[in-house]
Scaffold this motif. Structure first.
Motif, mmCIF file in Angstrom:
data_model
loop_
_atom_site.group_PDB
_atom_site.id
_atom_site.type_symbol
_atom_site.label_atom_id
_atom_site.label_comp_id
_atom_site.label_asym_id
_atom_site.label_seq_id
_atom_site.Cartn_x
_atom_site.Cartn_y
_atom_site.Cartn_z
ATOM 1 N N MET A 97 0.811 -1.204 0.000
ATOM 2 C CA MET A 97 0.000 0.000 0.000
ATOM 3 C C MET A 97 0.851 1.263 0.000
ATOM 4 N N GLY A 98 2.192 1.049 -0.287
ATOM 5 C CA GLY A 98 3.066 2.202 -0.373
ATOM 6 C C GLY A 98 3.545 2.650 0.993
ATOM 7 N N GLU A 99 4.170 3.847 1.026
ATOM 8 C CA GLU A 99 4.721 4.381 2.262
ATOM 9 C C GLU A 99 3.599 4.734 3.230
ATOM 10 N N ARG A 100 3.749 4.292 4.461
ATOM 11 C CA ARG A 100 2.711 4.567 5.451
ATOM 12 C C ARG A 100 2.958 5.911 6.117
ATOM 13 N N THR A 101 1.878 6.573 6.509
ATOM 14 C CA THR A 101 1.983 7.853 7.187
ATOM 15 C C THR A 101 2.415 7.631 8.632
ATOM 16 N N LYS A 102 2.848 8.713 9.287
ATOM 17 C CA LYS A 102 3.254 8.629 10.679
ATOM 18 C C LYS A 102 2.089 8.201 11.560
ATOM 19 N N LYS A 103 0.881 8.696 11.233
ATOM 20 C CA LYS A 103 -0.290 8.334 12.023
ATOM 21 C C LYS A 103 -0.586 6.836 11.900
ATOM 22 N N GLN A 104 -0.469 6.300 10.679
ATOM 23 C CA GLN A 104 -0.700 4.872 10.478
ATOM 24 C C GLN A 104 0.317 4.042 11.248
ATOM 25 N N LYS A 105 1.583 4.450 11.199
ATOM 26 C CA LYS A 105 2.624 3.722 11.920
ATOM 27 C C LYS A 105 2.383 3.780 13.427
ATOM 28 N N LEU A 106 1.907 4.917 13.913
ATOM 29 C CA LEU A 106 1.624 5.058 15.343
ATOM 30 C C LEU A 106 0.546 4.068 15.773
ATOM 31 N N ILE A 107 -0.524 3.967 14.991
ATOM 32 C CA ILE A 107 -1.613 3.038 15.312
ATOM 33 C C ILE A 107 -1.117 1.599 15.272
ATOM 34 N N LEU A 108 -0.321 1.266 14.253
ATOM 35 C CA LEU A 108 0.214 -0.090 14.130
ATOM 36 C C LEU A 108 1.158 -0.411 15.288
ATOM 37 N N GLY A 109 1.932 0.588 15.726
ATOM 38 C CA GLY A 109 2.827 0.377 16.852
ATOM 39 C C GLY A 109 2.078 0.123 18.147
ATOM 40 N N ILE A 110 1.012 0.883 18.372
ATOM 41 C CA ILE A 110 0.174 0.673 19.557
ATOM 42 C C ILE A 110 -0.431 -0.724 19.527
ATOM 43 N N GLN A 111 -0.906 -1.141 18.363
ATOM 44 C CA GLN A 111 -1.455 -2.489 18.218
ATOM 45 C C GLN A 111 -0.421 -3.536 18.612
ATOM 46 N N HIS A 112 0.816 -3.342 18.188
ATOM 47 C CA HIS A 112 1.875 -4.300 18.475
ATOM 48 C C HIS A 112 2.141 -4.378 19.978
ATOM 49 N N THR A 113 2.161 -3.234 20.644
ATOM 50 C CA THR A 113 2.387 -3.216 22.085
ATOM 51 C C THR A 113 1.281 -3.964 22.824
ATOM 52 N N LEU A 114 0.048 -3.753 22.407
ATOM 53 C CA LEU A 114 -1.078 -4.428 23.057
ATOM 54 C C LEU A 114 -0.963 -5.937 22.928
ATOM 55 N N ALA A 115 -0.483 -6.401 21.767
ATOM 56 C CA ALA A 115 -0.329 -7.840 21.556
ATOM 57 C C ALA A 115 0.776 -8.416 22.442
ATOM 58 N N MET A 116 1.825 -7.618 22.706
ATOM 59 C CA MET A 116 2.947 -8.072 23.529
ATOM 60 C C MET A 116 2.652 -7.978 25.026
ATOM 61 N N PHE A 117 1.680 -7.146 25.383
ATOM 62 C CA PHE A 117 1.533 -6.713 26.772
ATOM 63 C C PHE A 117 1.263 -7.862 27.733
ATOM 64 N N GLY A 118 0.308 -8.721 27.379
ATOM 65 C CA GLY A 118 -0.147 -9.741 28.318
ATOM 66 C C GLY A 118 0.975 -10.616 28.833
ATOM 67 N N ALA A 119 1.771 -11.153 27.924
ATOM 68 C CA ALA A 119 2.859 -12.037 28.325
ATOM 69 C C ALA A 119 3.968 -11.278 29.027
#
Length: 422
Positions: A1-23
């Motif tokens: 989908m091409g280069e992602r915007t900073k806002k998109q990367k921020l949302i994806l990063g938050i998603q990643h943290t949530l997935a890691m959080f429990g363990a």
């Protein structure tokens, strides 16, 4: 989908943290170490890892379960406020620093003798089944969290899990654009909303948390605790690094298989091991548990197909923020176990599926008795064995045992002319 915007990367990063959080927060919860320090160490350790690996490997470092037995053998039932806790914490700190330096030593040896020696010991007939084992060993934890609540089977938990799996499947297959990359985030939000009326959400952690975690005098005391290098603690904890390095190689191999790059060569397994070791030593210095490459991380990559390492670095910064701002961390802590369990079903299943893909892509011939035996023994030892006592509190996990036996068998057994299909 091409280069992602900073806002998109921020949302994806938050998603990643949530997935890691429990363990990540489960280890301090079980060992008596501090959750805020753990989250901060996970984020800072991940950034250190990325710096060492030239910012090329999309890996998030979280709390290592392998070191739990050693840490608990030293700390026992002691908790912050007990008269002997700080002395025990100091011993754990020193032992974890030594464990990290063991990683550093082996990274140097690999750099000297070359990656080829490592690669020869880890052919697809070993790495494929090991990766399958990594996912399947975690599956029991996912099922317990997804279907059980407070130790009892719960239809409400099943309902939450069904909602989460439905959202993940629908978003992954039918969503378009940036939304297609966020099935986990949407599933967590949907699961949380379903949990609210079902009574699964406990906001005690939010109410009790300091706005700034490091204003808490207990947390400051643990951060400033001077490491002590006691032999009994070192013998209980440091040797575990020899086991987790095998798991590290499996995780990096899996990560590369998902992304489609050979990280064992570029930036090199010596760099990934060095990054892991330095992050563990740093966590030990600050009072967090040992860090390690995370299977959940690979699962998120496989689900979202977002392989940009900068997204992982955003997740690392967000983890540090959660560690610093207690209210945010308290809110994340309130995510109910059925939600994290439902997400884990997808993530852990993806890991095992990647192992199957390695075997298929390698076109291994399972009509060959050697291949069949190596895979069979790895699968049974890896899944069937929980841990084997080695010395005192030191144990070797079933995964590490399976890896060692598989490596030996693949090395000594003749391949034969039909080991790979033409």
């Amino acid at each position: 989908m091409g280069e992602r915007t900073k806002k998109q990367k921020l949302i994806l990063g938050i998603q990643h943290t949530l997935a890691m959080f429990g363990a990540t927060v489960l280890v301090p919860a079980l060992t008596g170490l501090n959750t805020s320090i753990t989250l901060f160490c996970a984020g800072l350790g991940t950034l250190l890892f990325h710096w060492v690996t030239k910012k090329k490997v999309p890996v998030f470092l979280g709390s290592s379960f392998a070191f739990m037995a050693g840490i608990m053998a030293i700390i026992g039932d002691s908790r912050m406020g007990d008269p002997d806790f700080m002395e025990k914490l100091a011993s754990v700190k020193g032992a974890l620093i030594i464990a990290g330096l063991v990683y550093v030593l082996f990274a140097g040896l690999i750099k000297i003798f070359g990656y080829e020696k490592v690669n020869k010991l880890l052919p697809p007939i070993v790495t494929g089944p090991i990766i399958i084992v990594i996912g399947l060993r975690l599956s029991g934890t996912a099922i317990n969290s997804a279907f059980y609540y407070n130790g009892e089977f719960s239809l409400k938990s099943v309902l939450v899990t069904v909602v989460i799996l439905t959202v993940v499947i629908c978003v992954s297959i039918f969503a378009k654009g940036i939304f297609n990359l966020m099935p986990i985030l949407f599933a967590i939000i949907a699961g949380y909303l379903v949990c609210l009326p079902l009574g699964f959400c406990d906001f005690t952690a939010v109410r009790e948390a300091h706005f700034l975690s490091f204003m808490d005098k207990d947390i400051v005391a643990q951060l400033l605790c001077i490491p002590q290098f006691k032999l009994d603690a070192i013998l209980a904890i440091a040797p575990i690094a020899l086991v987790t390095m095998i798991e590290h190689v499996g995780d990096i191999t899996t990560n590369g298989a998902v992304v489609g790059k050979n990280f064992m060569v570029d930036p090199g397994v010596h760099r990934t091991i060095l990054g892991d070791g330095l992050a563990t030593a740093l966590a030990g210095l600050l009072g967090g548990p040992a860090n390690t490459t995370y299977g959940e991380n690979t699962g998120v990559l496989a689900v979202t197909k977002v392989y940009d390492p900068s997204v992982i670095r955003i997740a690392a910064v967000f983890a540090m923020i959660l560690g610093i701002f207690g209210k945010f961390g308290g809110f994340i802590t309130s995510i109910p176990s059925p939600v994290t369990g439902g997400i884990s079903i997808v993530l852990y299943g993806m890991i095992s599926a990647v192992g199957v893909r390695i075997l298929i892509n390698s076109r291994l011939n399972f009509g060959n008795s050697r291949n069949l035996l190596v895979a069979a023994i790895i699968l049974v030892l890896g899944i069937g064995c929980d841990s084997i006592p080695v010395y005192g509190a030191v144990t070797i996990s079933g995964l590490a045992l399976a890896a060692v036996v598989g490596i030996i068998l693949a090395f000594i057994l003749p391949e034969g002319d039909d080991s790979v299909l033409n």
